[in-house]
Scaffold this active site. Structure first.
Site, short mmCIF file in Angstrom:
data_model
loop_
_atom_site.label_atom_id
_atom_site.label_comp_id
_atom_site.label_asym_id
_atom_site.label_seq_id
_atom_site.Cartn_x
_atom_site.Cartn_y
_atom_site.Cartn_z
N HIS A 123 0.87 -1.18 0.00
CA HIS A 123 0.00 0.00 0.00
C HIS A 123 0.91 1.23 0.00
O HIS A 123 1.11 1.87 1.03
CB HIS A 123 -0.92 0.00 1.23
CG HIS A 123 -2.05 -0.98 1.15
ND1 HIS A 123 -1.94 -2.29 1.55
CD2 HIS A 123 -3.33 -0.84 0.70
CE1 HIS A 123 -3.11 -2.91 1.37
NE2 HIS A 123 -3.96 -2.06 0.85
N TRP A 134 -4.95 5.53 -0.64
CA TRP A 134 -6.36 5.78 -0.89
C TRP A 134 -6.61 7.21 -1.36
O TRP A 134 -7.75 7.60 -1.56
CB TRP A 134 -7.19 5.49 0.38
CG TRP A 134 -7.20 4.04 0.75
CD1 TRP A 134 -8.15 3.11 0.40
CD2 TRP A 134 -6.25 3.33 1.55
NE1 TRP A 134 -7.84 1.88 0.92
CE2 TRP A 134 -6.67 1.98 1.63
CE3 TRP A 134 -5.06 3.69 2.19
CZ2 TRP A 134 -5.97 1.00 2.34
CZ3 TRP A 134 -4.35 2.71 2.89
CH2 TRP A 134 -4.80 1.39 2.96
N GLU A 186 -6.43 -4.70 -6.45
CA GLU A 186 -7.79 -4.11 -6.46
C GLU A 186 -7.88 -2.92 -7.40
O GLU A 186 -8.59 -1.95 -7.14
CB GLU A 186 -8.22 -3.74 -5.03
CG GLU A 186 -8.30 -4.94 -4.12
CD GLU A 186 -8.69 -4.62 -2.68
OE1 GLU A 186 -9.13 -3.49 -2.40
OE2 GLU A 186 -8.55 -5.53 -1.84
N TRP A 191 -10.42 3.08 -5.64
CA TRP A 191 -10.09 3.62 -4.31
C TRP A 191 -8.60 3.76 -4.06
O TRP A 191 -8.20 4.29 -3.04
CB TRP A 191 -10.76 2.80 -3.21
CG TRP A 191 -10.63 1.31 -3.37
CD1 TRP A 191 -9.60 0.53 -2.97
CD2 TRP A 191 -11.60 0.43 -3.98
NE1 TRP A 191 -9.84 -0.79 -3.30
CE2 TRP A 191 -11.06 -0.87 -3.91
CE3 TRP A 191 -12.85 0.63 -4.58
CZ2 TRP A 191 -11.76 -1.98 -4.42
CZ3 TRP A 191 -13.53 -0.48 -5.09
CH2 TRP A 191 -12.98 -1.76 -5.00
N TYR A 257 -14.81 -9.60 -0.33
CA TYR A 257 -15.26 -9.59 1.07
C TYR A 257 -16.75 -9.81 1.15
O TYR A 257 -17.51 -9.37 0.27
CB TYR A 257 -14.88 -8.24 1.72
CG TYR A 257 -13.39 -8.18 1.98
CD1 TYR A 257 -12.86 -8.67 3.17
CD2 TYR A 257 -12.51 -7.71 1.01
CE1 TYR A 257 -11.50 -8.65 3.41
CE2 TYR A 257 -11.13 -7.70 1.24
CZ TYR A 257 -10.64 -8.17 2.44
OH TYR A 257 -9.28 -8.17 2.67
N GLU A 290 -7.28 -12.08 -1.25
CA GLU A 290 -7.81 -11.49 -0.01
C GLU A 290 -9.28 -11.85 0.06
O GLU A 290 -9.99 -11.77 -0.94
CB GLU A 290 -7.77 -9.95 -0.03
CG GLU A 290 -6.49 -9.31 0.37
CD GLU A 290 -6.61 -7.78 0.39
OE1 GLU A 290 -7.64 -7.24 0.85
OE2 GLU A 290 -5.66 -7.14 -0.06
N TRP A 321 -8.00 -11.31 5.72
CA TRP A 321 -7.29 -10.09 6.11
C TRP A 321 -7.00 -10.07 7.61
O TRP A 321 -7.26 -11.04 8.33
CB TRP A 321 -8.04 -8.85 5.60
CG TRP A 321 -7.14 -7.67 5.41
CD1 TRP A 321 -7.27 -6.45 6.01
CD2 TRP A 321 -5.97 -7.59 4.58
NE1 TRP A 321 -6.23 -5.63 5.59
CE2 TRP A 321 -5.43 -6.31 4.74
CE3 TRP A 321 -5.31 -8.51 3.75
CZ2 TRP A 321 -4.27 -5.89 4.08
CZ3 TRP A 321 -4.15 -8.10 3.09
CH2 TRP A 321 -3.65 -6.81 3.26
N ARG A 322 -6.49 -8.98 8.11
CA ARG A 322 -5.80 -8.94 9.40
C ARG A 322 -6.73 -8.88 10.62
O ARG A 322 -7.88 -8.44 10.52
CB ARG A 322 -4.85 -7.74 9.42
CG ARG A 322 -5.54 -6.40 9.32
CD ARG A 322 -4.58 -5.29 8.93
NE ARG A 322 -5.18 -3.98 9.17
CZ ARG A 322 -4.89 -3.24 10.23
NH1 ARG A 322 -4.03 -3.66 11.14
NH2 ARG A 322 -5.47 -2.07 10.40
N HIS A 330 -12.33 -4.93 13.61
CA HIS A 330 -11.68 -5.18 12.31
C HIS A 330 -10.82 -6.44 12.40
O HIS A 330 -9.60 -6.38 12.55
CB HIS A 330 -10.84 -3.95 11.95
CG HIS A 330 -10.33 -3.93 10.53
ND1 HIS A 330 -11.14 -3.95 9.42
CD2 HIS A 330 -9.05 -3.87 10.04
CE1 HIS A 330 -10.41 -3.90 8.33
NE2 HIS A 330 -9.15 -3.87 8.68
C1 BMA Z 1 -7.17 -2.24 5.07
C2 BMA Z 1 -7.43 -2.03 6.55
C3 BMA Z 1 -6.56 -0.89 7.01
C4 BMA Z 1 -5.08 -1.19 6.70
C5 BMA Z 1 -4.91 -1.57 5.22
C6 BMA Z 1 -3.50 -2.01 4.89
O1 BMA Z 1 -7.99 -3.22 4.55
O2 BMA Z 1 -7.10 -3.21 7.27
O3 BMA Z 1 -6.72 -0.69 8.40
O4 BMA Z 1 -4.28 -0.09 6.99
O5 BMA Z 1 -5.80 -2.60 4.89
O6 BMA Z 1 -3.12 -3.12 5.65
#
Ligand code: BMA
Length: 363
Positions: A123, A134, A186, A191, A257, A290, A321-322, A330
């Site tokens: 990113h 973004w 993406e 975005w 998602y 993802e 994702w995280r 989240h």
């Molecule tokens: C997005 C979110 C954000 C994060 C970004 C990069 O989907 O999880 O909070 O900063 O990914 O990991």
């Protein structure tokens, strides 16, 4: 036509496979070739499970050695772990999600030693406005960083920083750790500054060409590349509209998602059928690069929604994702006590899913 020849190069520190093609010459380390060969057939054994930032933080913890929310729930690490390079280009010691790059390096070595796959996304900041990925306020960013653009010199330094980081990913014996690199993802949405409405197909492809050429020129020979749009493409032609070319891409996939279950399942099936048909004719690996359902509010999501949706197709991995430690809702993988944790154990026990102990991707 691809003429593939294996040549043992004069350099004896690493044996290399050389693939000669009419337009490009790509050289990959032996470990990277092994990884690609495994990825091409892993779906016959099952689907690898992946999780972003798995071993660096989770719900209620950060930086604990050997810890993983996935492992705490099912007893094993994911077969795929991804990390993000965002803000490496600023010279920062931590990435955009405040994970130290030193920690990422250590965890990449650990995942390699488990025989699992490491994927890296990027990113990157907006090189024109100084904003983040973004920031879509300017539609000339991609054009301005391409050769001939006013920001090309600046962006070339960013690419060389990425190359240096990738080249530094080595075991203590000096083996370069194969990485699946997934930049410019993406791009079928608008975005990110490299998104659909932010550049032309030619500019987007040129961005990929510049990226891969620059890394290759800096000795990056241990990287496979993933092309990873969203679920916007409605057919193979749309999917391939900005495709950088078979000689530059190894894995084709998409990010998706769940918000509404039916919409998610329909989109997943449509996108899988598109990548499946392309993978067959282009000899590529398929992955869901993802995915997830934020907060996993469905107690049987893993075996009730996700797994059955994938079974028709030869998917190498699905990565969720995280589990953000700094944003309460989240998270995309279960942690002990989370309502889908029990069902995740069922998913883990399914003979169709593969975790770290089930794979050995470099042998
Ligand atoms: C997005 C979110 C954000 C994060 C970004 C990069 O989907 O999880 O909070 O900063 O990914 O990991």
């Amino acid at each position: 036509m691809l003429l593939a020849v294996s040549i043992l190069t004069a350099c004896h520190s690493t044996k290399k496979e050389q693939i000669v093609n009419e337009e490009t010459v790509s050289v990959r380390t032996q470990e990277t070739e092994k990884l690609l060969a495994h990825l091409k057939q892993v779906s016959s054994k099952g689907i690898m499970f992946g999780h972003h930032d798995d071993t660096v933080y989770g719900i209620g913890w950060e930086g604990d050695e050997g810890r993983s929310d996935v492992k705490s729930v099912c007893g094993d690490f994911p077969a795929v772990i991804s990390f993000d390079l965002g803000e490496l280009e600023l010279g920062n010691t931590m990435n955009l999600d405040k994970v130290p790059f030193d920690k990422i390096k250590k965890e990449i070595v650990n995942q390699y030693q488990r025989g699992g796959l490491v994927s890296l996304s990027w990113h990157a900041r907006n090189p024109k406005t100084g904003g983040d990925s973004w920031d879509v306020s300017d539609t000339t960013v991609v054009k301005s960083i391409l050769p001939g653009g006013d920001l090309h010199p600046k962006f070339s330094v960013w690419l060389s920083d990425v190359a240096d980081f990738l080249n530094s990913l080595q075991t203590s014996e000096g083996v370069k750790i194969p990485i699946l690199f997934r930049p410019w993802h993406e791009h079928t949405g608008s975005w990110f500054w490299w998104g659909e409405k932010l550049c032309t197909p030619e500019e987007y492809k040129a961005l990929w060409h510049m990226t891969t050429d620059s890394l290759r020129a800096r000795g990056v020979d241990h990287v496979l590349y993933a092309y990873s749009p969203g679920t916007e493409p409605k057919d193979t032609a749309q999917y391939l509209k900005k495709y950088p070319g078979d000689e530059r891409i190894d894995v084709i996939g998409f990010d998706t998602y769940q918000f509404d279950r039916e919409v998610f399942l329909a989109g997943l099936d449509k996108s899988l059928s598109i990548v499946d048909s392309i993978a067959k004719t282009h000899q590529k690996v398929i992955a869901i690069t993802e995915a997830g359902y934020e907060g996993i509010p469905d107690a049987t999501w893993w075996t009730g929604t996700l797994l059955p949706a994938l079974e028709k197709y030869p998917v190498a991995y699905v990565l969720v994702w995280r589990n953000a430690r700094e944003r309460v809702t989240h998270y995309y993988a279960p942690y002990p006590g989370q309502i889908s944790a029990e069902n995740f154990i069922e998913f883990y026990n399914s003979p169709r899913t593969l975790f770290a102990a089930d794979v050995d991707l470099y042998q």
